[in-house]
Write a protein that holds these residues in place. Structure first.
Motif, PDB file in Angstrom:
ATOM      1  N   GLY A 300     -20.237  91.753  21.015  1.00 30.03           N
ATOM      2  CA  GLY A 300     -20.557  92.176  22.301  1.00 30.03           C
ATOM      3  C   GLY A 300     -21.385  90.791  23.052  1.00 30.03           C
ATOM      4  O   GLY A 300     -22.369  90.119  22.423  1.00 30.03           O
ATOM      5  N   VAL A 301     -21.292  90.726  24.261  1.00 27.95           N
ATOM      6  CA  VAL A 301     -21.800  89.564  24.905  1.00 27.95           C
ATOM      7  C   VAL A 301     -23.332  89.606  24.919  1.00 27.95           C
ATOM      8  O   VAL A 301     -23.816  90.817  25.213  1.00 27.95           O
ATOM      9  CB  VAL A 301     -21.240  89.324  26.439  1.00 27.95           C
ATOM     10  N   PHE A 302     -24.118  88.546  24.372  1.00 30.33           N
ATOM     11  CA  PHE A 302     -25.227  88.626  24.423  1.00 30.33           C
ATOM     12  C   PHE A 302     -25.932  87.221  24.365  1.00 30.33           C
ATOM     13  O   PHE A 302     -25.483  86.215  23.887  1.00 30.33           O
ATOM     14  CB  PHE A 302     -25.748  89.104  22.901  1.00 30.33           C
ATOM     15  N   GLY A 303     -26.845  87.011  25.466  1.00 32.41           N
ATOM     16  CA  GLY A 303     -27.178  85.539  25.972  1.00 32.41           C
ATOM     17  C   GLY A 303     -25.864  84.607  26.294  1.00 32.41           C
ATOM     18  O   GLY A 303     -24.950  85.162  26.876  1.00 32.41           O
ATOM     19  N   ASP A 304     -25.959  83.424  25.586  1.00 33.84           N
ATOM     20  CA  ASP A 304     -24.789  82.684  25.692  1.00 33.84           C
ATOM     21  C   ASP A 304     -23.785  82.821  24.513  1.00 33.84           C
ATOM     22  O   ASP A 304     -22.861  82.074  24.634  1.00 33.84           O
ATOM     23  CB  ASP A 304     -25.267  81.118  25.531  1.00 33.84           C
ATOM     24  N   GLY A 305     -23.797  84.037  23.768  1.00 31.86           N
ATOM     25  CA  GLY A 305     -22.834  83.951  22.513  1.00 31.86           C
ATOM     26  C   GLY A 305     -22.467  85.525  22.688  1.00 31.86           C
ATOM     27  O   GLY A 305     -22.357  86.260  23.467  1.00 31.86           O
ATOM     28  N   LEU A 306     -22.277  86.001  21.385  1.00 26.43           N
ATOM     29  CA  LEU A 306     -21.901  87.326  20.871  1.00 26.43           C
ATOM     30  C   LEU A 306     -22.689  87.720  19.968  1.00 26.43           C
ATOM     31  O   LEU A 306     -23.207  87.346  18.877  1.00 26.43           O
ATOM     32  CB  LEU A 306     -20.483  87.110  20.473  1.00 26.43           C
ATOM     33  N   ARG A 307     -23.129  88.951  20.162  1.00 25.46           N
ATOM     34  CA  ARG A 307     -23.888  89.969  18.975  1.00 25.46           C
ATOM     35  C   ARG A 307     -22.907  90.599  18.269  1.00 25.46           C
ATOM     36  O   ARG A 307     -22.142  91.097  18.724  1.00 25.46           O
ATOM     37  CB  ARG A 307     -24.883  90.880  19.810  1.00 25.46           C
ATOM     38  N   CYS A 308     -23.073  90.286  16.793  1.00 27.52           N
ATOM     39  CA  CYS A 308     -22.216  90.846  16.102  1.00 27.52           C
ATOM     40  C   CYS A 308     -22.746  91.707  15.057  1.00 27.52           C
ATOM     41  O   CYS A 308     -22.000  92.680  14.649  1.00 27.52           O
ATOM     42  CB  CYS A 308     -21.550  89.531  15.133  1.00 27.52           C
ATOM     43  N   ALA A 309     -24.118  91.750  14.540  1.00 27.37           N
ATOM     44  CA  ALA A 309     -24.639  92.429  13.656  1.00 27.37           C
ATOM     45  C   ALA A 309     -25.721  93.381  14.589  1.00 27.37           C
ATOM     46  O   ALA A 309     -26.507  93.024  15.130  1.00 27.37           O
ATOM     47  CB  ALA A 309     -25.441  91.949  12.692  1.00 27.37           C
ATOM     48  N   GLY A 310     -25.358  94.724  14.181  1.00 25.98           N
ATOM     49  CA  GLY A 310     -26.320  95.793  14.998  1.00 25.98           C
ATOM     50  C   GLY A 310     -26.585  96.947  14.156  1.00 25.98           C
ATOM     51  O   GLY A 310     -26.804  96.816  13.101  1.00 25.98           O
ATOM     52  N   GLY A 311     -27.061  98.102  14.607  1.00 29.67           N
ATOM     53  CA  GLY A 311     -27.449  99.104  13.977  1.00 29.67           C
ATOM     54  C   GLY A 311     -29.067  99.296  13.900  1.00 29.67           C
ATOM     55  O   GLY A 311     -29.657  98.686  14.618  1.00 29.67           O
ATOM     56  N   SER A 312     -29.303  99.352  12.567  1.00 33.67           N
ATOM     57  CA  SER A 312     -30.666  99.265  12.023  1.00 33.67           C
ATOM     58  C   SER A 312     -30.816  97.651  11.718  1.00 33.67           C
ATOM     59  O   SER A 312     -30.177  97.091  10.663  1.00 33.67           O
ATOM     60  CB  SER A 312     -31.013 100.108  10.999  1.00 33.67           C
ATOM     61  N   VAL A 313     -31.480  97.145  12.451  1.00 34.54           N
ATOM     62  CA  VAL A 313     -31.844  95.780  12.213  1.00 34.54           C
ATOM     63  C   VAL A 313     -33.046  95.358  11.585  1.00 34.54           C
ATOM     64  O   VAL A 313     -34.092  95.837  11.813  1.00 34.54           O
ATOM     65  CB  VAL A 313     -31.837  94.868  13.598  1.00 34.54           C
ATOM     66  N   ILE A 314     -33.127  94.535  10.710  1.00 37.96           N
ATOM     67  CA  ILE A 314     -34.032  93.692   9.915  1.00 37.96           C
ATOM     68  C   ILE A 314     -34.251  92.064  10.084  1.00 37.96           C
ATOM     69  O   ILE A 314     -32.948  91.696   9.866  1.00 37.96           O
ATOM     70  CB  ILE A 314     -34.041  94.014   8.381  1.00 37.96           C
ATOM     71  N   ARG A 315     -35.325  91.711  10.697  1.00 41.75           N
ATOM     72  CA  ARG A 315     -35.435  90.288  10.776  1.00 41.75           C
ATOM     73  C   ARG A 315     -35.728  89.875   9.598  1.00 41.75           C
ATOM     74  O   ARG A 315     -36.775  90.047   8.902  1.00 41.75           O
ATOM     75  CB  ARG A 315     -36.546  90.110  11.765  1.00 41.75           C
ATOM     76  N   LEU A 316     -34.892  89.140   8.874  1.00 40.60           N
ATOM     77  CA  LEU A 316     -35.070  88.393   7.507  1.00 40.60           C
ATOM     78  C   LEU A 316     -36.128  87.362   7.628  1.00 40.60           C
ATOM     79  O   LEU A 316     -37.102  87.180   6.771  1.00 40.60           O
ATOM     80  CB  LEU A 316     -33.996  87.911   6.927  1.00 40.60           C
ATOM     81  N   GLY A 317     -36.102  86.391   8.589  1.00 44.70           N
ATOM     82  CA  GLY A 317     -37.054  85.084   8.571  1.00 44.70           C
ATOM     83  C   GLY A 317     -36.635  84.195   9.668  1.00 44.70           C
ATOM     84  O   GLY A 317     -35.249  84.302  10.081  1.00 44.70           O
ATOM     85  N   THR A 318     -37.687  83.595  10.216  1.00 37.05           N
ATOM     86  CA  THR A 318     -37.492  82.469  11.251  1.00 37.05           C
ATOM     87  C   THR A 318     -37.505  81.110  10.552  1.00 37.05           C
ATOM     88  O   THR A 318     -38.382  80.792   9.708  1.00 37.05           O
ATOM     89  CB  THR A 318     -38.418  82.432  12.386  1.00 37.05           C
ATOM     90  N   GLU A 319     -36.473  80.304  10.389  1.00 37.07           N
ATOM     91  CA  GLU A 319     -36.557  78.911  10.043  1.00 37.07           C
ATOM     92  C   GLU A 319     -36.559  77.746  11.114  1.00 37.07           C
ATOM     93  O   GLU A 319     -35.816  78.181  12.293  1.00 37.07           O
ATOM     94  CB  GLU A 319     -35.510  78.821   8.992  1.00 37.07           C
ATOM     95  N   THR A 320     -36.883  76.503  10.542  1.00 34.66           N
ATOM     96  CA  THR A 320     -36.695  75.475  11.563  1.00 34.66           C
ATOM     97  C   THR A 320     -35.276  74.741  11.452  1.00 34.66           C
ATOM     98  O   THR A 320     -35.562  74.306  10.335  1.00 34.66           O
ATOM     99  CB  THR A 320     -38.126  74.559  11.555  1.00 34.66           C
TER     100      THR A 320
END
Length: 379
Positions: A300-320
């Motif tokens: 589904g359209v999200f920002g400039d791209g497509l959101r693919c993974a949904g439902g119950s979401v877990i943020r795994l981590g932020t990397e540089t």
């Protein structure tokens, strides 16, 4: 049948890419044309064909195929049953895919069971899918006109409905859409001539080795598979900013779009899985896990791209990102399975990476996403 039996499953790996599963029936029943109140849900036998009096019997059978991982490809399927009584010679007996759900109550016919018994709650009968609650659209049961498989049944013994393209398609549809699984109607090809009746052992027959069995050869899905691409194969990117095949939508620095891939093994006991994002801007990247595919996998359209993974979401981590690339996990980060709370083999989860564009590029948003990954976790 009257008692609920556990699904019996025997899985044997035949090679690196295919497996075989043998299933016992989840439920079965017989319906009788002479009365809308007859059934045999808990009996030891199933019946097909016509009696000497000109009445018709049809059997119903259903198997739970949930032991086959979602996304698997069905290679072959065959049904084996034991025919235990007949008064006629060879007769063709057909499988037809049932088109509506039906029930198995506690009716248990006496003697040789050919006359049926008074239906109980939820039994299937000639008129009812579930006795006194829901009716068939057509008396005698709702089933596909196409023959899924047919076998010539003569004297007592074991018979197998061989794998056909239609039989395989039936099982494939049940694996892909479990709610569509209503099993098969088993009926004589000749329901005009009398008699053509055959008696088969049911799923609660006293001889356990002679109960119905469905043998399925299948190829499990690859443990890691890409989905939800911004290349036009699914939902269109928001500004026509399609990326290259297999990637996400194009971003401000990369007309090919960003890509999410994986290295290592998704194993709960020895998790070496690493999610690797490339083709992104030199900013932070958020790796996350979902329980569903957005848009049925198309995104589904999200920002400039497509959101693919949904439902119950877990943020795994932020990397540089460095050089537009990063991965999770790194350093002392928890493994993907630990951070994502994966504890059972066969669990399927969906992964994606969110990142910043270098500037306003497509929409007023300044973020984009990679393609998605489907991961089936092993033990």
């Amino acid at each position: 049948m009257r008692t609920l039996t556990l699904l019996a499953i025997a899985i044997a790996c035949t090679n690196a890419s295919a497996s075989v599963v043998t299933l016992q029936a989840q439920k079965d029943n017989t319906i009788f044309s002479e009365s809308n109140t007859l059934s045999n849900g808990a009996g030891q036998y199933l019946f097909t064909g016509t009696t000497s009096s000109g009445f018709t019997r049809r059997a119903l059978i259903q198997f739970d195929v949930s032991a086959i991982p979602p996304g698997s490809t069905i290679n072959s399927a065959q049904l084996s049953m034991q025919m235990s009584m007949t008064i006629v010679g060879a007769e063709a007996v057909e499988l037809h895919r049932a088109l509506a759900s039906w029930g198995e109550g506690t009716s248990d016919a006496p003697g040789q069971e050919g006359g049926g018994d008074i239906a109980t709650a939820n039994d299937a009968t000639w008129s009812d899918r579930f006795y006194t609650v829901s009716q068939w659209a057509t008396a005698g049961g709702d089933f596909a006109a196409a023959v899924s498989s047919s076998v010539s049944v003569s004297g007592n013994g074991g018979y197998t409905w061989a794998s056909t393209a239609t039989l395989v398609a039936d099982v494939q549809s049940w694996v892909s859409v479990p709610a569509s699984n209503s099993g098969w109607m088993i009926k004589a090809a000749d329901e005009v001539t009398t008699p053509t009746a055959k008696r088969f052992n049911s799923r609660t027959n006293s001889i356990s080795s002679q109960r119905p069995k469905l043998i399925i050869d299948f190829t499990p899905p690859a443990p890691v598979q890409g989905f939800c691409f911004g290349d036009g194969s699914g939902t269109a990117c928001p500004c026509g900013n399609s990326g290259a095949a297999g990637n996400g939508c194009a971003n401000s620095l990369n007309p090919n779009g960003a890509n999410l891939a994986a290295t290592g093994t998704p194993s709960i006991a020895a998790d070496t899985l690493a999610l690797v994002g490339t083709g992104m801007g030199n900013s932070s990247a958020l790796y996350f896990q979902g329980t569903t595919q957005v848009g049925g996998g198309a995104g589904g359209v999200f920002g400039d791209g497509l959101r693919c993974a949904g439902g119950s979401v877990i943020r795994l981590g932020t990397e540089t990102n460095s050089g537009g690339a990063s991965q999770y996990p790194t350093g002392a980060n928890p493994s993907v399975s630990v951070r994502g709370g994966i504890t059972a083999a066969g669990t399927v989860r969906y992964y994606q990476c969110w990142y910043r564009n270098a500037a306003v590029f497509c929409t007023s948003s300044t973020y984009n996403l990679t393609n998605g990954l489907t991961v089936t976790w092993g033990a």
